[in-house]
Design a protein around this motif. Structure first.
Motif: not given
Length: 46
Positions: A8-25
């Protein structure tokens, strides 16, 4: 589980950033669940 995060980090980095999921934890706390269970020994007993 970490493989799912990496994909998901490689395929949807924008989605992770927009949800504040900046780390694996933070990602694991959002999508994961800790489950305690018994594990069978390799011999099939216990």
């Amino acid at each position: 589980m970490s493989e799912l995060y990496v994909m998901q980090y490689f395929l949807q980095p924008e989605a992770l950033r927009s949800r504040g999921l900046n780390s694996f934890d933070s990602w694991a706390a959002t999508f994961g669940q800790v489950v305690s269970s018994l594990e069978i020994t390799p011999e099939g007993s216990g």
